[in-house]
Motif scaffolding. Structure first.
Motif, PDB file in Angstrom:
ATOM      1  N   VAL A  57      37.390   7.831  76.764  1.00 17.15           N
ATOM      2  CA  VAL A  57      38.246   6.866  76.072  1.00 17.15           C
ATOM      3  C   VAL A  57      37.971   5.504  76.689  1.00 17.15           C
ATOM      4  O   VAL A  57      38.213   5.307  77.876  1.00 17.15           O
ATOM      5  N   GLY A  58      37.447   4.579  75.889  1.00 15.34           N
ATOM      6  CA  GLY A  58      37.082   3.280  76.446  1.00 15.34           C
ATOM      7  C   GLY A  58      37.906   2.125  75.941  1.00 15.34           C
ATOM      8  O   GLY A  58      37.825   1.026  76.477  1.00 15.34           O
ATOM      9  N   CYS A  59      38.688   2.323  74.876  1.00 11.04           N
ATOM     10  CA  CYS A  59      39.415   1.187  74.299  1.00 11.04           C
ATOM     11  C   CYS A  59      40.676   1.685  73.614  1.00 11.04           C
ATOM     12  O   CYS A  59      40.887   2.876  73.477  1.00 11.04           O
ATOM     13  N   LYS A 107      35.225   8.923  65.557  1.00 10.71           N
ATOM     14  CA  LYS A 107      35.874   8.454  66.781  1.00 10.71           C
ATOM     15  C   LYS A 107      37.107   9.314  67.015  1.00 10.71           C
ATOM     16  O   LYS A 107      38.088   9.222  66.279  1.00 10.71           O
ATOM     17  N   SER A 157      39.754   1.397  68.659  1.00 13.08           N
ATOM     18  CA  SER A 157      38.798   2.116  67.806  1.00 13.08           C
ATOM     19  C   SER A 157      37.444   1.428  67.718  1.00 13.08           C
ATOM     20  O   SER A 157      36.720   1.616  66.751  1.00 13.08           O
ATOM     21  N   GLN A 158      37.094   0.632  68.713  1.00  7.97           N
ATOM     22  CA  GLN A 158      35.879  -0.162  68.598  1.00  7.97           C
ATOM     23  C   GLN A 158      34.726   0.268  69.496  1.00  7.97           C
ATOM     24  O   GLN A 158      33.577  -0.055  69.214  1.00  7.97           O
ATOM     25  N   CYS A 159      34.992   0.994  70.592  1.00  9.13           N
ATOM     26  CA  CYS A 159      33.937   1.154  71.599  1.00  9.13           C
ATOM     27  C   CYS A 159      33.041   2.366  71.376  1.00  9.13           C
ATOM     28  O   CYS A 159      31.911   2.405  71.849  1.00  9.13           O
ATOM     29  N   CYS A 195      39.376   9.132  69.017  1.00 15.92           N
ATOM     30  CA  CYS A 195      40.605   8.414  69.364  1.00 15.92           C
ATOM     31  C   CYS A 195      41.302   7.909  68.122  1.00 15.92           C
ATOM     32  O   CYS A 195      42.369   7.322  68.208  1.00 15.92           O
ATOM     33  N   ALA A 221      33.147   5.287  72.731  1.00 15.28           N
ATOM     34  CA  ALA A 221      32.984   6.196  73.876  1.00 15.28           C
ATOM     35  C   ALA A 221      33.495   7.596  73.542  1.00 15.28           C
ATOM     36  O   ALA A 221      33.095   8.578  74.165  1.00 15.28           O
TER      37      ALA A 221
HETATM   38  S1  FES Z   1      38.018   5.133  72.701  1.00 14.55           S
HETATM   39 FE1  FES Z   1      37.101   3.303  71.977  1.00 14.55          FE
HETATM   40  S2  FES Z   1      36.557   3.877  69.960  1.00 14.55           S
HETATM   41 FE2  FES Z   1      37.574   5.630  70.660  1.00 14.55          FE
END
Ligand code: FES
Ligand SMILES: Cc1cc2nc3c(=O)[nH]c(=O)nc-3n(C[C@H](O)[C@H](O)[C@H](O)COP(=O)(O)OP(=O)(O)OC[C@H]3O[C@@H](n4cnc5c(N)ncnc54)[C@H](O)[C@@H]3O)c2cc1C
Ligand code: FES
Lengths: 288, 158
Positions: B39-41, B59, B44-46, B61, B48
């Motif tokens: 989980v990077g953000c 995604k 919903s943009q990264c 997340c 990861a």
């Molecule tokens: S955690 Fe960044 S897009 Fe899903």
């Protein structure tokens, strides 16, 4: 990131979905979830009930009906981007879908969700207006059809009734001698349109423009038809000077908003530049 | 109210009762215990958190676990087979496609989808198809090379 608690419903027919929508208090429809879920994660939306359409049959698919292409509201951006029918008959629709967000967003997000959500920076609304999509809503009293021009009413607000679902999107196929193009200045992080313009033209044998449709998104609170540009194209032979002159009207009628991406002047300028580029490309395509 | 969900992850079936608001990525990481998906953000943009769900890169997340009821899921843990790295993983190794490695699971899952749709992608296609995956370390250059390496080796292996 935990959204607020809610109850989840996954009806298996349009009828049941409408029944839930009519009877539950504070319910939201969930299609691809790629606008709703981010808003719920940030708690900008906290519905008590979520009605997921994923099990409702008959809302997907892309088919041809005479001179209309009919898309189920749950057709994903990827379905639209990769549709052989659209690529052959209305390629600008597939191309618009192909520049929405990123591949993972396009695998989940839907054309119905995009048009129902009506984000001011969404891409498809410009193309919906330029080509003249029709949106079919179903409610307790049956179905009705709304023209794209009447659909977008304000910031994230549309003609969709609270008790209605958007079930179908109808794309008219423009006649031979037509060409269209969508061009946007993408936000560098989200890929949403800072400004996006879709232009469609039909040329006669002498190269004169017999019909033009131009939609502008991103700059204002909602996507709008650029009537001044269309009037500037109608009846003219579309050489560089005629296109440039028509494109000058691209920000007229747009309630351009200043934000982190730019000032009113800058965004109005982008409207004119992207209108010119989209029209030039549309004309080239119409010429074959 | 908790709801039952069953999904197949990397070939194994998992059944749990979950709150509807539980995000799929948290389900995979915390309920199931597969922590390769990151989980990077919050926005919903990264990318990861990218996994394959019913064959498509998504995604995790930006989905609720309940939306994945009945789904077939592949995470980074499911890519290597019989102790052998997947060619995409091997490509990241050969071409030094990572530094801290945080974005790498998502990059690899996005690349898996990409190479299925575009088996011989151009550099431009690779970059366009990676628009949903952010890397803070590499500058993307070696990630592109890793995917090119994988494309060549996957084509040769067919
Ligand atoms: S955690 Fe960044 S897009 Fe899903
Ligand atoms: C990282 C990221 C980048 C993005 N970039 C772009 C971009 O560049 N351009 C762009 O245009 N969009 C972009 N989007 C938004 C994306 O296109 C969404 O898919 C779209 O806006 C909503 O479609 P959805 O199916 O996901 O709808 P949902 O999120 O499920 O729903 C959105 C809203 O519409 C309502 N709704 C949905 N379907 C229906 C229906 N059939 N009937 C009635 N109401 C309905 C819901 O109740 C909700 O209020 C991006 C999203 C993300 C997460
Ligand atoms: S290698 Fe560190 S974020 Fe990509």
């Amino acid at each position: 990131m935990y959204p607020a608690a809610f109850e989840y419903h996954a009806p298996t027919s349009v009828r049941d979905a409408l029944g839930l929508l009519g009877s539950l208090e504070d319910a939201k429809i969930l299609a691809g979830g790629h606008s709703l879920v981010p808003m719920m994660k940030l708690r900008l939306a906290q519905p008590k009930h979520v009605i997921d359409l994923r099990k409702v049959p008959g809302l997907t698919g892309i088919k041809e009906e005479g001179s209309t292409i009919v898309l189920g509201a749950m057709a994903t951006h990827w379905d639209v981007e990769s549709s052989p029918i659209l690529k052959a008959k209305a390629p600008v629709v597939a191309e618009t879908a192909a520049v929405i967000g990123d591949p993972a967003v396009r695998n989940k997000g839907t054309i119905g969700g995009s048009l129902a959500h009506a984000d001011p920076a969404a891409d498809m609304p410009a193309t919906a207006i330029a080509l003249g999509f029709e949106l079919v809503c179903e409610g307790p009293k049956g179905r009705r059809t709304v023209k794209a021009d009447d659909w977008f009413q304000g910031l994230m607000s549309t003609a969709l009734g609270e008790d209605e679902l958007l079930v179908e999107v109808r794309v008219p196929v423009w006649p031979a001698g037509s060409g269209a193009c969508y061009m946007k200045f993408p936000h560098p992080a989200s890929r949403f349109a800072v400004v996006g313009v879709c232009a469609a033209v039909t040329l006669d044998k002498n190269g004169a423009c017999t019909r033009a449709g131009v939609g502008v998104t991103g700059a204002g609170t909602k996507a709008v038809r650029a009537r001044g540009v269309e009037a500037g194209l109608a009846g003219k032979r579309l050489d560089a000077a005629a296109i440039e002159a028509a494109a000058q009207k691209a920000a007229e009628g747009v309630d351009v908003q200043a934000d982190l991406q730019g000032s009113v002047e800058y965004k109005a300028h982008l409207c004119r530049v992207f209108a010119r580029r989209a029209i030039e490309a549309a004309v080239k395509r119409a010429q074959g | 109210m908790k709801l039952p969900v069953t999904m197949t992850i990397n070939g194994q079936s998992y059944s749990h009762e979950v709150e509807p608001r539980l995000l799929l990525v948290h389900h995979i990481r915390e309920t199931v215990g597969l922590t390769g998906t990151h989980v990077g953000c919050d926005t919903s943009q990264c990318g990861a958190c990218t996994i394959l769900m019913n064959g498509q890169a998504v995604k995790a997340c930006t989905l609720f676990a309940v939306q994945a009821d009945g789904a077939q899921i592949t995470t980074i843990e499911g890519m290597a087979k019989n102790g052998e790295l997947h060619p995409i993983q091997q490509g990241f190794w050969e071409k030094h496609g990572l530094q801290c490695g945080f974005c790498t699971p998502g990059m690899i899952m996005a690349a898996a989808q990409m190479l299925e749709r575009y088996p011989r992608p151009t550099e431009e296609q690779i970059r366009h198809q990676l628009e949903g995956n952010l890397c803070r370390c590499t500058g993307y250059h070696n990630i592109v090379k890793a995917i090119q390496w994988a494309a060549e080796h996957m084509a040769a292996g067919k």
